[in-house]
Design a protein around this motif. Structure first.
Motif, short mmCIF file in Angstrom:
data_model
loop_
_atom_site.label_atom_id
_atom_site.label_comp_id
_atom_site.label_asym_id
_atom_site.label_seq_id
_atom_site.Cartn_x
_atom_site.Cartn_y
_atom_site.Cartn_z
N LEU A 299 32.88 12.50 76.07
CA LEU A 299 31.75 12.73 75.06
C LEU A 299 31.86 14.34 74.51
O LEU A 299 31.79 14.54 73.41
N GLU A 300 32.24 15.12 75.59
CA GLU A 300 32.10 16.74 75.28
C GLU A 300 33.36 16.80 74.71
O GLU A 300 33.26 17.57 73.48
N ALA A 301 34.60 16.19 74.76
CA ALA A 301 35.74 16.74 74.15
C ALA A 301 35.74 15.87 72.85
O ALA A 301 36.04 16.45 71.66
N LEU A 302 35.22 14.73 72.61
CA LEU A 302 35.02 14.01 71.22
C LEU A 302 34.10 14.85 70.44
O LEU A 302 34.27 15.00 69.22
N TRP A 303 33.02 15.26 70.66
CA TRP A 303 32.04 15.87 69.94
C TRP A 303 32.75 17.42 69.77
O TRP A 303 32.41 17.75 68.47
N GLN A 304 33.38 17.88 70.52
CA GLN A 304 33.88 19.26 70.36
C GLN A 304 34.98 19.14 69.02
O GLN A 304 34.96 19.65 68.23
N GLU A 305 35.71 17.95 69.24
CA GLU A 305 36.82 17.89 68.06
C GLU A 305 36.52 17.28 66.79
O GLU A 305 36.84 17.63 65.63
N HIS A 306 35.37 16.21 66.96
CA HIS A 306 35.13 15.47 65.68
C HIS A 306 33.71 15.74 65.09
O HIS A 306 33.38 15.23 63.96
N GLY A 307 32.89 16.03 66.07
CA GLY A 307 31.48 16.26 65.62
C GLY A 307 30.91 14.90 65.80
O GLY A 307 31.55 13.95 66.65
N PRO A 308 29.75 14.40 65.34
CA PRO A 308 29.35 13.13 65.76
C PRO A 308 30.17 11.94 65.00
O PRO A 308 30.72 12.18 64.05
N ILE A 309 30.26 11.07 65.93
CA ILE A 309 31.27 9.95 65.38
C ILE A 309 30.47 8.53 65.63
O ILE A 309 29.47 8.20 66.00
N VAL A 310 31.25 7.33 65.11
CA VAL A 310 31.01 6.01 65.37
C VAL A 310 31.90 5.52 66.29
O VAL A 310 33.26 6.09 66.21
N ASP A 311 31.62 4.60 67.12
CA ASP A 311 32.31 3.94 67.92
C ASP A 311 31.56 2.62 68.57
O ASP A 311 30.45 2.41 68.11
N TYR A 312 32.36 1.97 69.30
CA TYR A 312 31.60 0.90 69.69
C TYR A 312 32.37 0.50 71.42
O TYR A 312 33.15 0.97 71.76
N ILE A 313 31.43 -0.40 72.18
CA ILE A 313 32.22 -0.89 73.32
C ILE A 313 32.27 -2.51 73.31
O ILE A 313 31.51 -2.85 72.56
N LEU A 314 33.20 -2.72 74.02
CA LEU A 314 33.62 -4.48 73.88
C LEU A 314 32.82 -5.07 75.25
O LEU A 314 33.24 -4.90 76.14
N GLY A 315 32.34 -6.18 74.88
CA GLY A 315 31.97 -7.18 75.98
C GLY A 315 30.71 -6.71 76.73
O GLY A 315 30.49 -7.29 77.99
N ALA A 316 30.27 -5.78 76.45
CA ALA A 316 29.09 -4.97 77.18
C ALA A 316 27.79 -5.80 77.15
O ALA A 316 27.29 -6.23 76.07
N GLU A 317 26.86 -5.70 78.13
CA GLU A 317 25.50 -6.23 77.97
C GLU A 317 24.78 -4.64 77.69
O GLU A 317 25.31 -3.81 78.04
N PRO A 318 23.55 -4.99 76.84
CA PRO A 318 23.15 -6.09 76.31
C PRO A 318 23.61 -6.73 75.10
O PRO A 318 23.86 -5.96 74.29
N ASN A 319 24.21 -7.97 75.15
CA ASN A 319 24.91 -8.46 74.21
C ASN A 319 23.92 -8.91 72.91
O ASN A 319 23.02 -8.94 73.08
N GLY A 320 24.62 -8.12 72.01
CA GLY A 320 23.67 -8.10 70.67
C GLY A 320 22.93 -6.84 70.50
O GLY A 320 22.14 -6.60 69.48
N GLY A 321 23.10 -5.95 71.48
CA GLY A 321 22.50 -4.66 71.44
C GLY A 321 23.35 -3.49 70.57
O GLY A 321 24.50 -3.86 70.16
N VAL A 322 22.58 -2.43 70.35
CA VAL A 322 23.42 -1.28 69.84
C VAL A 322 22.77 -0.09 70.70
O VAL A 322 21.90 0.11 71.75
N PHE A 323 23.67 1.03 70.34
CA PHE A 323 23.27 2.38 71.22
C PHE A 323 23.51 3.44 70.45
O PHE A 323 24.19 3.54 69.34
N ALA A 324 22.98 4.73 70.89
CA ALA A 324 23.12 6.02 70.07
C ALA A 324 23.24 7.12 71.36
O ALA A 324 22.48 6.66 72.22
N VAL A 325 24.28 8.00 71.46
CA VAL A 325 24.27 8.99 72.20
C VAL A 325 23.98 10.39 71.56
O VAL A 325 24.46 10.73 70.61
#
Length: 450
Positions: free
Chosen positions: A278-304
């Motif tokens: 997260l530190e490297a991504l934030w430093q390089e790009h600023g805030p980003i969009v991304d996703y995780i695959l197959g994780a619980e909670p199925n149907g959920g969303v998140f923000a860091v």
């Protein structure tokens, strides 16, 4: 009337309590709606699963009434009205439509442009899966001074900046609807920013991904869920995911770190800190969009979010949210039509948008070949057999940009394109003309970088 930034507090109209960036609390909105002297009258395009759900919500949410419903498949619109058990009448012209509404019956027809002009309607909701036609009837709704709320993510992505600007000129509100992933993620982001955290990642949770799914291979899964085959294909091949995250990127000025995002496999959303630097991504790009695959909670969303305040870090540790400075906040569900009504109400009552493309087209979803394609092949667009879509930053496009997925239907290839290769805009011709391409390019110019 005037449009208010989705990141600002809306001005108070009559009976309007103070609003946070996340909107009123549900009971406050319910009481406001109960106190209205007149109903919020809704006209809608689209009688599929989403349209049926929204029609139902209009019957159970205080002060809402759906007065007109259009679908190119008139039987689908009739079936929708009958399933929700509202009195209806099939209409075919403007006078008949308005007479029907005055007689307290739902006006049902094939032509969304007719519904968009309904005299009695205050708000027009696009819950269709149309793209080309949506540009026409959404513009008609704005020109007839209807607030426009988009449950059609594809048309929202293709033409959002243009429609938002046109709505502002007409004194009405343009908004993405709540309930779908991008709207629910936006509410999470509003919360963490209100708390004083910096946004690092807007995140989606994808259950399953098959880039090569098509309307035939998807039949068993679609039938199980009572979904349209093309719609289910778009969910499965990742195109819909890209569209949702591009809407967030365009609203908040976010980037995708790579074409299509990373999307690592995970067992639970709590693993985000281990899966991303997260530190490297934030430093390089600023805030980003991304996703995780197959994780619980199925149907959920998140923000860091990020917070380096020592007091706040101690308290977050006490609240069992981790050591910091990066914190993952998640919601275990999104409820589509069930939670859509507050965003619609706020568009009407407060001239306020949950989500709109204030940054212009900073990201888009571009077409990639699902299989080896030959010169002369006709593309069949989102949820089809020929291509899938990946989100990419517009700034990363070269002088020969990709073909936006929202424009891919019926485009004809002028050169062979191997499986998984990006389809360039210069590789296609549009047999039915370039009106949508021109409107898309105009939309790109309305706001944000050229």
């Amino acid at each position: 009337m005037h449009t208010v930034s989705s990141m600002q507090t809306a001005p108070s109209n009559s009976q309007s309590p103070a609003l946070s960036s996340s909107g009123t609390r549900p009971f406050e909105m319910r009481e406001r709606l109960r106190g209205l002297d007149e109903k919020i009258r809704v006209a809608m395009s689209g009688a599929g699963a989403m349209g049926r759900g929204l029609l139902h919500q209009c019957t159970v949410t205080p002060a809402f009434e759906c007065v007109a419903l259009a679908d190119i498949d008139i039987d689908a619109a009739i079936n929708c009205a009958e399933k929700v058990e509202v009195p209806y009448e099939v209409v075919s012209n403007f006078a008949h439509l308005n007479d029907c509404i005055r007689n307290d019956r739902l006006a049902v027809c094939e032509d969304a442009s007719l519904v968009a002009r309904a005299e009695a309607a205050d708000v027009f909701i696009d819950a269709s899966n149309a793209i080309e036609d949506a540009a026409r009837f959404c513009t008609a709704a704005i020109d007839h001074e209807k607030h426009l709320v988009m449950m059609n993510a594809e048309a929202d992505l293709a033409f959002g900046p243009y429609l938002m600007q046109r709505a502002a000129e007409q004194g009405v509100t343009y908004a993405s609807c709540d309930g779908d992933q991008h709207g629910v993620i936006k509410r999470l982001i509003d919360d963490l920013r209100l708390w004083g955290f910096d946004l690092v990642m807007a995140g989606n949770i994808k259950g399953y991904l098959d880039r090569y799914a098509n309307p035939t291979s998807i039949i068993p899964e679609a039938d199980k869920r009572n979904l349209d085959y093309r719609m289910c294909t778009a969910y499965t091949d990742g195109t819909k995911l890209g569209v949702e995250m591009a809407l967030l990127a365009n609203a908040l000025g976010l980037k995708t770190p790579v074409a299509g995002m990373h999307g690592p496999e995970a067992d639970h959303v709590r693993e985000v800190h281990e899966l991303f630097d997260l530190e490297a991504l934030w430093q390089e790009h600023g805030p980003i969009v991304d996703y995780i695959l197959g994780a619980e909670p199925n149907g959920g969303v998140f923000a860091v979010g990020h917070c380096d305040n020592s007091y706040q870090q101690r308290m977050m540790k006490y609240y069992k949210t981790g050591e910091g400075p990066f914190y993952t906040f998640y919601r275990p569900y999104h409820l589509c039509h069930v939670e859509a009504m507050e965003a619609i109400a706020r568009a009407y009552l407060d001239d306020c948008s949950l989500l709109q493309p204030e940054g212009g087209h900073v990201a888009d979803v571009y077409a990639y070949a699902k299989k080896d394609l030959e010169a002369g092949d006709q593309l069949d667009g989102i949820g089809g057999y020929t291509c899938y879509g990946l989100i990419e930053n517009r700034a990363d496009q070269c002088d020969d940009p990709g073909l936006p997925m929202t424009l891919a239907k019926d485009a004809r290839l002028t050169r062979e394109t191997p499986k998984d290769e990006k389809i360039r805009l210069s590789d296609v011709e549009f047999p039915n003309g370039q009106d949508n391409l021109q409107l898309h390019q105009k939309s790109r110019r309305e706001q944000g970088p050229a």
